[in-house]
Design an enzyme around this catalytic site. Structure first.
Site, PDB file in Angstrom:
ATOM      1  N   SER A  95       0.828  -1.199   0.000  1.00 50.03           N
ATOM      2  CA  SER A  95       0.000   0.000   0.000  1.00 50.03           C
ATOM      3  C   SER A  95       0.868   1.258   0.000  1.00 50.03           C
ATOM      4  O   SER A  95       1.720   1.423  -0.867  1.00 50.03           O
ATOM      5  CB  SER A  95      -0.957  -0.056   1.195  1.00 50.03           C
ATOM      6  OG  SER A  95      -1.969   0.918   1.099  1.00 50.03           O
ATOM      7  N   ASP A 217      -9.988  -4.165  -5.979  1.00 48.44           N
ATOM      8  CA  ASP A 217      -9.384  -3.494  -4.835  1.00 48.44           C
ATOM      9  C   ASP A 217     -10.048  -2.131  -4.682  1.00 48.44           C
ATOM     10  O   ASP A 217      -9.926  -1.270  -5.553  1.00 48.44           O
ATOM     11  CB  ASP A 217      -7.874  -3.338  -5.067  1.00 48.44           C
ATOM     12  CG  ASP A 217      -7.133  -2.750  -3.870  1.00 48.44           C
ATOM     13  OD1 ASP A 217      -7.785  -2.170  -2.989  1.00 48.44           O
ATOM     14  OD2 ASP A 217      -5.894  -2.884  -3.825  1.00 48.44           O
ATOM     15  N   HIS A 245      -7.517  -5.292  -0.538  1.00 47.97           N
ATOM     16  CA  HIS A 245      -6.287  -4.508  -0.568  1.00 47.97           C
ATOM     17  C   HIS A 245      -5.136  -5.165   0.182  1.00 47.97           C
ATOM     18  O   HIS A 245      -4.053  -4.599   0.237  1.00 47.97           O
ATOM     19  CB  HIS A 245      -6.580  -3.118   0.039  1.00 47.97           C
ATOM     20  CG  HIS A 245      -5.503  -2.112  -0.186  1.00 47.97           C
ATOM     21  ND1 HIS A 245      -5.025  -1.782  -1.448  1.00 47.97           N
ATOM     22  CD2 HIS A 245      -4.787  -1.349   0.693  1.00 47.97           C
ATOM     23  CE1 HIS A 245      -4.082  -0.861  -1.332  1.00 47.97           C
ATOM     24  NE2 HIS A 245      -3.909  -0.589  -0.049  1.00 47.97           N
TER      25      HIS A 245
END
Length: 267
Positions: A95, A217, A245
């Site tokens: 991320s 996502d 995610h």
């Protein structure tokens, strides 16, 4: 300062093997990698750490000014690499840490030799010719909700971020991770994350790069993966048959397989 203690560094795997550094995202800690570490550590030296303010890090080292930009987190990465005397490590960032890895590679190119970007997003806000997945109003609302009621925000947002509604235990784990983070620290990290724009930094990436995205996502849509891949000439894009995610939790085997294939292609 003892950097390894500050960032709760743990190392596993053969001491003489190539090094892989695993970096967690917002509201998480190194525990998020636990399902991929066993396979990776069979052939690689695996370094895990917590950013200051997360997990088992030294909370007394928290500095809201330092961590008000991604550069502060990149400094954590560089200092961990320096403390361990790492050279040419493969940095795996989940991320927001994908962009932290970009900055760390630029700041200390001798320390980072390749990047794996898991669910990356250089900018979360839609712009002309760019889809980040959120409008500016969306992000303002998200941050306002987080700042006014962090625990309530965590309980509502974690299952959305995780995806996989048929596996509620995954959403609950992410909720628990968010709720374990000091709300004041989380507020700063959230603003740093969701208001960042690292699109220009992608142009400076020259190391081999793997972009890992999920087929669905809510945080980093497929258009973002395509954008990152197009912006980094040396990259390859792999779309995992996974949703949500956090594929290192929801699809650890596929995630591990993709990372290992990339690592072995560099041997």
């Amino acid at each position: 300062m003892d950097i390894c203690r500050r960032n709760n560094v743990t190392v596993t795997g053969p001491a003489s093997a190539p090094v892989v550094v695993l970096a967690h995202g917002f509201g998480c800690d190194q525990n998020m990698w636990r399902l991929v570490v066993p396979a990776l550590s069979e052939r690689y030296r695996v370094v895990l750490f917590d950013y200051v303010g997360a997990g088992g890090s030294d909370l007394s080292a928290w500095d809201p000014e330092r961590y008000a930009s991604l550069d502060g987190y990149a400094r954590d990465v560089v200092e961990v690499c320096e403390a361990l005397e790492l050279e040419g490590a493969v940095f795996v960032g989940h991320s927001v840490s994908a962009m932290v890895g970009v900055l760390a590679a630029q700041a200390a190119p001798e320390r980072v030799g390749a990047l794996v970007m898991v669910g990356p997003s250089p900018c979360y806000i839609d712009d002309e010719g760019y889809r980040g997945g959120f409008t500016a109003a969306d992000i303002d609302e998200l941050l306002e909700s987080l700042e006014s009621n962090y625990l309530g925000w965590s309980a509502a947002m974690a299952p959305v971020i995780m995806g996989n509604p048929d596996r509620p235990e995954l959403g609950q784990e992410l909720t628990n991770s968010f709720c374990a983070t000091d709300p004041d620290i989380a507020r700063v990290f959230a603003r740093t994350t969701f208001l960042s724009d690292s699109r220009d930094d992608l142009k400076g990436v020259t190391v081999p790069t793997l972009v890992l995205e999920c087929s669905q996502d809510a945080i980093a849509p497929r258009e973002v993966g395509a954008y990152v891949h197009a912006a980094i000439p040396s990259s390859r894009l792999v779309t995992l048959d996974a949703t949500g995610h956090c594929p290192q939790l929801s699809a650890p085997e596929a995630t591990t397989e993709a990372i290992l294939a990339f690592l072995e292609s560099r041997q």
